[in-house]
Design a protein around this motif. Sequence first.
Motif, mmCIF file in Angstrom:
data_model
loop_
_atom_site.group_PDB
_atom_site.id
_atom_site.type_symbol
_atom_site.label_atom_id
_atom_site.label_comp_id
_atom_site.label_asym_id
_atom_site.label_seq_id
_atom_site.Cartn_x
_atom_site.Cartn_y
_atom_site.Cartn_z
ATOM 1 N N ALA A 1 0.824 -1.207 0.000
ATOM 2 C CA ALA A 1 0.000 0.000 0.000
ATOM 3 C C ALA A 1 0.860 1.260 0.000
ATOM 4 C CB ALA A 1 -0.943 0.002 1.203
ATOM 5 N N LEU A 2 1.919 1.254 0.802
ATOM 6 C CA LEU A 2 2.809 2.419 0.850
ATOM 7 C C LEU A 2 3.540 2.610 -0.476
ATOM 8 C CD1 LEU A 2 4.209 1.920 4.444
ATOM 9 C CD2 LEU A 2 2.627 3.705 3.687
ATOM 10 N N GLU A 3 4.077 1.530 -1.021
ATOM 11 C CA GLU A 3 4.804 1.623 -2.299
ATOM 12 C C GLU A 3 3.872 2.042 -3.438
ATOM 13 O OE1 GLU A 3 6.778 -2.130 -2.826
ATOM 14 O OE2 GLU A 3 8.377 -1.598 -1.416
ATOM 15 N N ASN A 4 2.670 1.480 -3.484
ATOM 16 C CA ASN A 4 1.761 1.818 -4.571
ATOM 17 C C ASN A 4 1.229 3.238 -4.465
ATOM 18 O OD1 ASN A 4 2.193 -0.793 -5.485
ATOM 19 N ND2 ASN A 4 0.072 -1.003 -6.139
ATOM 20 N N SER A 5 1.028 3.728 -3.251
ATOM 21 C CA SER A 5 0.609 5.125 -3.107
ATOM 22 C C SER A 5 1.672 6.051 -3.691
ATOM 23 C CB SER A 5 0.341 5.472 -1.641
ATOM 24 O OG SER A 5 -0.811 4.800 -1.177
ATOM 25 N N GLY A 6 2.928 5.766 -3.383
ATOM 26 C CA GLY A 6 4.029 6.542 -3.967
ATOM 27 C C GLY A 6 4.115 6.352 -5.471
ATOM 28 N N GLY A 7 3.898 5.139 -5.937
ATOM 29 C CA GLY A 7 3.935 4.859 -7.371
ATOM 30 C C GLY A 7 2.847 5.595 -8.131
ATOM 31 N N TRP A 8 1.635 5.585 -7.578
ATOM 32 C CA TRP A 8 0.547 6.300 -8.246
ATOM 33 C C TRP A 8 0.766 7.817 -8.197
ATOM 34 C CZ3 TRP A 8 -1.870 4.136 -11.823
ATOM 35 C CH2 TRP A 8 -2.267 2.798 -11.770
ATOM 36 N N ALA A 9 1.306 8.329 -7.103
ATOM 37 C CA ALA A 9 1.614 9.766 -7.031
ATOM 38 C C ALA A 9 2.640 10.128 -8.101
ATOM 39 C CB ALA A 9 2.122 10.133 -5.640
ATOM 40 N N ASN A 10 3.648 9.260 -8.276
ATOM 41 C CA ASN A 10 4.648 9.493 -9.310
ATOM 42 C C ASN A 10 4.008 9.444 -10.696
ATOM 43 O OD1 ASN A 10 6.655 8.032 -11.368
ATOM 44 N ND2 ASN A 10 7.800 9.418 -10.039
ATOM 45 N N CYS A 11 3.151 8.466 -10.932
ATOM 46 C CA CYS A 11 2.455 8.359 -12.211
ATOM 47 C C CYS A 11 1.687 9.633 -12.522
ATOM 48 C CB CYS A 11 1.503 7.153 -12.191
ATOM 49 S SG CYS A 11 0.379 7.077 -13.595
ATOM 50 N N LEU A 12 0.947 10.146 -11.530
ATOM 51 C CA LEU A 12 0.154 11.356 -11.753
ATOM 52 C C LEU A 12 1.033 12.577 -11.996
ATOM 53 C CD1 LEU A 12 -2.750 10.905 -9.168
ATOM 54 C CD2 LEU A 12 -2.773 10.455 -11.646
ATOM 55 N N ALA A 13 2.153 12.687 -11.292
ATOM 56 C CA ALA A 13 3.068 13.808 -11.527
ATOM 57 C C ALA A 13 3.644 13.728 -12.943
ATOM 58 C CB ALA A 13 4.190 13.809 -10.494
ATOM 59 N N CYS A 14 4.002 12.526 -13.367
ATOM 60 C CA CYS A 14 4.527 12.345 -14.723
ATOM 61 C C CYS A 14 3.453 12.658 -15.762
ATOM 62 C CB CYS A 14 5.054 10.922 -14.908
ATOM 63 S SG CYS A 14 6.562 10.573 -13.974
ATOM 64 N N MET A 15 2.206 12.253 -15.497
ATOM 65 C CA MET A 15 1.100 12.553 -16.407
ATOM 66 C C MET A 15 0.891 14.056 -16.519
ATOM 67 S SD MET A 15 -3.018 11.685 -16.185
ATOM 68 C CE MET A 15 -2.756 10.110 -15.444
ATOM 69 N N LYS A 16 0.916 14.753 -15.394
ATOM 70 C CA LYS A 16 0.735 16.205 -15.388
ATOM 71 C C LYS A 16 1.830 16.888 -16.219
ATOM 72 C CE LYS A 16 0.406 20.172 -12.225
ATOM 73 N NZ LYS A 16 -0.902 20.686 -12.628
ATOM 74 N N ALA A 17 3.083 16.497 -15.984
ATOM 75 C CA ALA A 17 4.201 17.099 -16.729
ATOM 76 C C ALA A 17 4.043 16.866 -18.227
ATOM 77 C CB ALA A 17 5.532 16.525 -16.237
ATOM 78 N N TYR A 18 3.636 15.655 -18.597
ATOM 79 C CA TYR A 18 3.491 15.349 -20.028
ATOM 80 C C TYR A 18 2.291 16.072 -20.645
ATOM 81 C CZ TYR A 18 2.523 13.103 -24.385
ATOM 82 O OH TYR A 18 2.238 12.900 -25.715
ATOM 83 N N LEU A 19 1.121 15.966 -20.014
ATOM 84 C CA LEU A 19 -0.082 16.554 -20.612
ATOM 85 C C LEU A 19 -0.039 18.080 -20.633
ATOM 86 C CD1 LEU A 19 -2.908 14.230 -19.200
ATOM 87 C CD2 LEU A 19 -1.863 14.191 -21.486
ATOM 88 N N GLU A 20 0.540 18.690 -19.606
ATOM 89 C CA GLU A 20 0.577 20.155 -19.564
ATOM 90 C C GLU A 20 1.750 20.749 -20.338
ATOM 91 O OE1 GLU A 20 0.323 21.745 -15.602
ATOM 92 O OE2 GLU A 20 -1.544 20.694 -15.177
ATOM 93 N N TYR A 21 2.917 20.079 -20.306
ATOM 94 C CA TYR A 21 4.132 20.695 -20.848
ATOM 95 C C TYR A 21 4.889 19.841 -21.856
ATOM 96 C CZ TYR A 21 3.190 23.544 -16.757
ATOM 97 O OH TYR A 21 2.576 24.335 -15.825
ATOM 98 N N GLY A 22 4.438 18.616 -22.101
ATOM 99 C CA GLY A 22 5.131 17.738 -23.039
ATOM 100 C C GLY A 22 6.439 17.178 -22.495
ATOM 101 N N ILE A 23 6.656 17.267 -21.193
ATOM 102 C CA ILE A 23 7.887 16.789 -20.566
ATOM 103 C C ILE A 23 7.711 15.332 -20.157
ATOM 104 C CG2 ILE A 23 9.425 17.057 -18.571
ATOM 105 C CD1 ILE A 23 8.598 20.055 -18.593
ATOM 106 N N GLN A 24 8.707 14.508 -20.461
ATOM 107 C CA GLN A 24 8.653 13.089 -20.118
ATOM 108 C C GLN A 24 9.521 12.816 -18.881
ATOM 109 O OE1 GLN A 24 9.033 10.414 -23.483
ATOM 110 N NE2 GLN A 24 8.288 12.022 -24.852
ATOM 111 N N LEU A 25 8.956 13.029 -17.706
ATOM 112 C CA LEU A 25 9.693 12.868 -16.451
ATOM 113 C C LEU A 25 10.155 11.435 -16.214
ATOM 114 C CD1 LEU A 25 7.624 14.943 -13.850
ATOM 115 C CD2 LEU A 25 9.794 15.545 -14.919
#
Length: 150
Positions: free
Chosen positions: A111-135
């Motif tokens: 649960a702890l690892e996946n919460s961090g994993g999903w937070a990372n996924c969402l941050a990467c999605m935000k960077a890509y969808l808003e700015y085209g950056i592939q974190l």
Amino acid sequence: MKLESNATIQIQKPIEEVFEGIVNPEKMTKYFISESSGRLETGKEVIWKFPEFENKYPIKEVKIESNSTISFVWDPETVVKITLEKLPDNSTIVRVNENGKELNENNLKWALENSGGWANCLACMKAYLEYGIQLRQGAYDFMRKNETVK
């Protein structure tokens, strides 16, 4: 008691663009996965591969409500549900919930690892969808087995 993993983020894009960014493998490979056998669609099983792992993962029991929710199973003990909420400023809140595992020491770690994993996924999605950056690009190369990072 069932454990769950949660992550939430606001993305400054219309809900239709965010939804397409989640179901379209051409977009998902820019921030989350390295390969997909197809688009996420209700009732369709797809196979995902992540750049840092050798294994491929079957994505089953896919259920889609256009511009609203995406759910699937990739671990027989859990269901992933992604919920989209349109805001008045035309941005979108994305919530990820993965739940179903019984409370024990191993699953608490999950649960702890996946919460961090999903937070990372969402941050990467935000960077890509808003700015085209592939974190995510190169971020997990150190996890590949039998490879050394140069």
